[in-house]
Design a protein around this motif. Structure first.
Motif, PDB file in Angstrom:
ATOM      1  N   MET A 162      32.476  31.954 183.146  1.00  0.00           N
ATOM      2  CA  MET A 162      33.383  32.183 182.027  1.00  0.00           C
ATOM      3  C   MET A 162      34.608  31.284 182.175  1.00  0.00           C
ATOM      4  N   THR A 163      34.748  30.341 181.285  1.00  0.00           N
ATOM      5  CA  THR A 163      35.901  29.453 181.316  1.00  0.00           C
ATOM      6  C   THR A 163      37.142  30.212 180.859  1.00  0.00           C
ATOM      7  N   PRO A 164      38.327  29.702 181.145  1.00  0.00           N
ATOM      8  CA  PRO A 164      39.530  30.349 180.624  1.00  0.00           C
ATOM      9  C   PRO A 164      39.498  30.527 179.104  1.00  0.00           C
ATOM     10  N   LYS A 165      38.947  29.551 178.381  1.00  0.00           N
ATOM     11  CA  LYS A 165      38.889  29.672 176.916  1.00  0.00           C
ATOM     12  C   LYS A 165      38.012  30.837 176.492  1.00  0.00           C
ATOM     13  N   VAL A 166      36.905  31.050 177.183  1.00  0.00           N
ATOM     14  CA  VAL A 166      36.023  32.180 176.855  1.00  0.00           C
ATOM     15  C   VAL A 166      36.726  33.504 177.152  1.00  0.00           C
ATOM     16  N   ILE A 167      37.380  33.577 178.294  1.00  0.00           N
ATOM     17  CA  ILE A 167      38.110  34.797 178.637  1.00  0.00           C
ATOM     18  C   ILE A 167      39.197  35.078 177.613  1.00  0.00           C
ATOM     19  N   MET A 168      39.898  34.041 177.170  1.00  0.00           N
ATOM     20  CA  MET A 168      40.937  34.230 176.160  1.00  0.00           C
ATOM     21  C   MET A 168      40.344  34.698 174.835  1.00  0.00           C
ATOM     22  N   ILE A 217      37.668  36.582 174.496  1.00  0.00           N
ATOM     23  CA  ILE A 217      37.337  37.996 174.680  1.00  0.00           C
ATOM     24  C   ILE A 217      38.593  38.859 174.587  1.00  0.00           C
ATOM     25  N   ILE A 218      39.661  38.410 175.215  1.00  0.00           N
ATOM     26  CA  ILE A 218      40.922  39.159 175.184  1.00  0.00           C
ATOM     27  C   ILE A 218      41.448  39.287 173.762  1.00  0.00           C
ATOM     28  N   GLU A 219      41.451  38.182 173.037  1.00  0.00           N
ATOM     29  CA  GLU A 219      42.016  38.181 171.687  1.00  0.00           C
ATOM     30  C   GLU A 219      41.163  38.968 170.700  1.00  0.00           C
ATOM     31  N   GLU A 220      39.851  38.941 170.874  1.00  0.00           N
ATOM     32  CA  GLU A 220      38.959  39.597 169.916  1.00  0.00           C
ATOM     33  C   GLU A 220      38.737  41.078 170.220  1.00  0.00           C
ATOM     34  N   ASN A 221      39.219  41.538 171.382  1.00  0.00           N
ATOM     35  CA  ASN A 221      38.988  42.932 171.773  1.00  0.00           C
ATOM     36  C   ASN A 221      40.288  43.537 172.298  1.00  0.00           C
ATOM     37  N   PRO A 222      41.040  44.216 171.445  1.00  0.00           N
ATOM     38  CA  PRO A 222      42.322  44.780 171.862  1.00  0.00           C
ATOM     39  C   PRO A 222      42.208  45.769 173.023  1.00  0.00           C
ATOM     40  N   SER A 223      41.022  46.342 173.233  1.00  0.00           N
ATOM     41  CA  SER A 223      40.855  47.303 174.320  1.00  0.00           C
ATOM     42  C   SER A 223      40.663  46.632 175.669  1.00  0.00           C
ATOM     43  N   CYS A 224      40.595  45.303 175.707  1.00  0.00           N
ATOM     44  CA  CYS A 224      40.541  44.579 176.976  1.00  0.00           C
ATOM     45  C   CYS A 224      41.940  44.548 177.573  1.00  0.00           C
ATOM     46  N   VAL A 225      42.109  45.143 178.753  1.00  0.00           N
ATOM     47  CA  VAL A 225      43.445  45.246 179.339  1.00  0.00           C
ATOM     48  C   VAL A 225      43.566  44.533 180.678  1.00  0.00           C
ATOM     49  N   MET A 226      42.435  44.070 181.234  1.00  0.00           N
ATOM     50  CA  MET A 226      42.501  43.505 182.570  1.00  0.00           C
ATOM     51  C   MET A 226      41.355  42.525 182.800  1.00  0.00           C
ATOM     52  N   LEU A 227      41.647  41.507 183.610  1.00  0.00           N
ATOM     53  CA  LEU A 227      40.630  40.609 184.140  1.00  0.00           C
ATOM     54  C   LEU A 227      40.526  40.854 185.634  1.00  0.00           C
ATOM     55  N   LYS A 228      39.311  41.162 186.103  1.00  0.00           N
ATOM     56  CA  LYS A 228      39.068  41.159 187.534  1.00  0.00           C
ATOM     57  C   LYS A 228      38.571  39.773 187.895  1.00  0.00           C
ATOM     58  N   HIS A 229      39.444  39.014 188.515  1.00  0.00           N
ATOM     59  CA  HIS A 229      39.184  37.602 188.788  1.00  0.00           C
ATOM     60  C   HIS A 229      38.486  37.452 190.133  1.00  0.00           C
ATOM     61  N   GLU A 230      37.242  36.936 190.106  1.00  0.00           N
ATOM     62  CA  GLU A 230      36.495  36.725 191.344  1.00  0.00           C
ATOM     63  C   GLU A 230      35.787  35.372 191.348  1.00  0.00           C
ATOM     64  N   ASP A 231      36.290  34.451 190.549  1.00  0.00           N
ATOM     65  CA  ASP A 231      35.716  33.114 190.571  1.00  0.00           C
ATOM     66  C   ASP A 231      36.149  32.419 191.858  1.00  0.00           C
TER      67      ASP A 231
END
Length: 304
Positions: free
Chosen positions: A149-155, A157-171
């Motif tokens: 998942m690139t930063p653009k993809v993560i962004m 997901i965040i923008e399109e889903n208001p219920s997303c509150v956290m990224l667990k970063h393990e890259d």
């Protein structure tokens, strides 16, 4: 207690304790919860990859979640991993644990996803399955899921889903990903969500310095994770790295593929936190030579 974008500190990933016969050990579960809270955990996460969630039956998963939630008794937020092969199972477990008092759920993408659009669509479908009011965590762990998942993809997901509150970063390597995401939120390109980091805490001091809000990982001495996070936040960089470096040999030993959880459970047993180091089959067993290594590292840590 509901998970929000302001979550920070150390959310300790809990292993699932088993008796020597492989059955759930709920008494050890209670003792483990108290030990992690006494170590300074600001939250707990259960039924993740290191919680052996795929080895549990559905009723066992909920039984274990209820036990942890009862032991925590509202003192800190509890996140429950609900990743599943299908959305029906994800939806059912999410509903049960949220009704029982969980603060939110964590979702990892399945390994079948290949394109950016597929990844974004998957999380949209997942939100539909669990409900738009359930706070969720994106688990970004490409070393295990094989989903990049690139930063653009993560962004997206965040923008399109208001219920997303956290990224667990393990890259891994992933420090620049944290920098990119934090720069984007600072510049108003994406709303800010909490970033907690995993991978056994292997890069924790540097991840904190790149803008992470804390850790969501496991380690047999979680008080070290708490100490590093607090020292970095206090501007005590040298002290934070010195503390981390003292534990680094065991941290590294715990990050070994397949073997790492067995190492962690062995140390937790030796510390009196759980009764048995048993992993659900299939799982590795520690050789006498490996046990000797672990004992030596523990002695060095505790002598210091």
């Amino acid at each position: 207690m509901v998970l929000t974008t302001s979550a920070a500190g150390v959310y300790v990933i809990c292993p699932t304790p088993f008796r020597s016969d492989g059955s759930l050990d709920l008494a050890s579960t209670d003792r483990m919860v108290e030990a992690f809270l006494n170590a300074g955990a600001t939250g707990l996460t259960i039924l993740g990859i290191m919680g052996e969630a795929p080895k549990l039956a559905a009723e066992e998963s909920f039984s274990y979640a209820k036990q942890v939630l009862a032991a925590v008794s509202g003192r800190v937020p509890v996140i429950v991993g609900v990743s599943a092969a299908g959305f029906a199972a994800m939806s059912a477990l999410s509903r049960k644990v949220m009704d029982a008092g969980a603060a939110g759920v964590m979702i990892a993408p399945p390994s079948t996803l290949r394109t950016d659009d597929q990844i974004v669509s998957y999380f949209a479908d997942a939100v539909e399955a669990i409900g738009p009011n359930v706070p969720f965590v994106i688990q970004d762990y490409p070393l295990v899921t094989n989903v990049v998942m690139t930063p653009k993809v993560i962004m997206r997901i965040i923008e399109e889903n208001p219920s997303c509150v956290m990224l667990k970063h393990e890259d891994w390597p992933g420090l620049d990903k944290i920098t990119t995401l934090r720069r984007a939120s600072d510049q108003g390109q994406v709303r800010r969500v909490s970033i907690l980091c995993g991978n056994g805490g292997l890069f924790l001091p540097f991840e904190m310095e790149r803008g992470a809000d804390g850790a969501m990982t496991g380690y047999a001495y979680p008080e070290m994770l708490v100490g590093v996070v607090n020292l970095i936040k206090a501007g005590k960089r040298t002290e934070a790295h010195d503390l981390f470096d003292r534990h680094l040999p065991l941290v590294r030993y715990e990050t070994q593929p397949s073997l790492g959880l067995a190492v962690r459970k062995y140390v937790l047993k030796r510390r009196g936190i759980i009764v048995s180091e048993t992993l659900r089959k299939p799982g590795p067993k520690l050789s006498p030579e490996t046990i000797a290594d672990i004992e030596w590292m523990m002695e060095r840590i505790e002598r210091s």
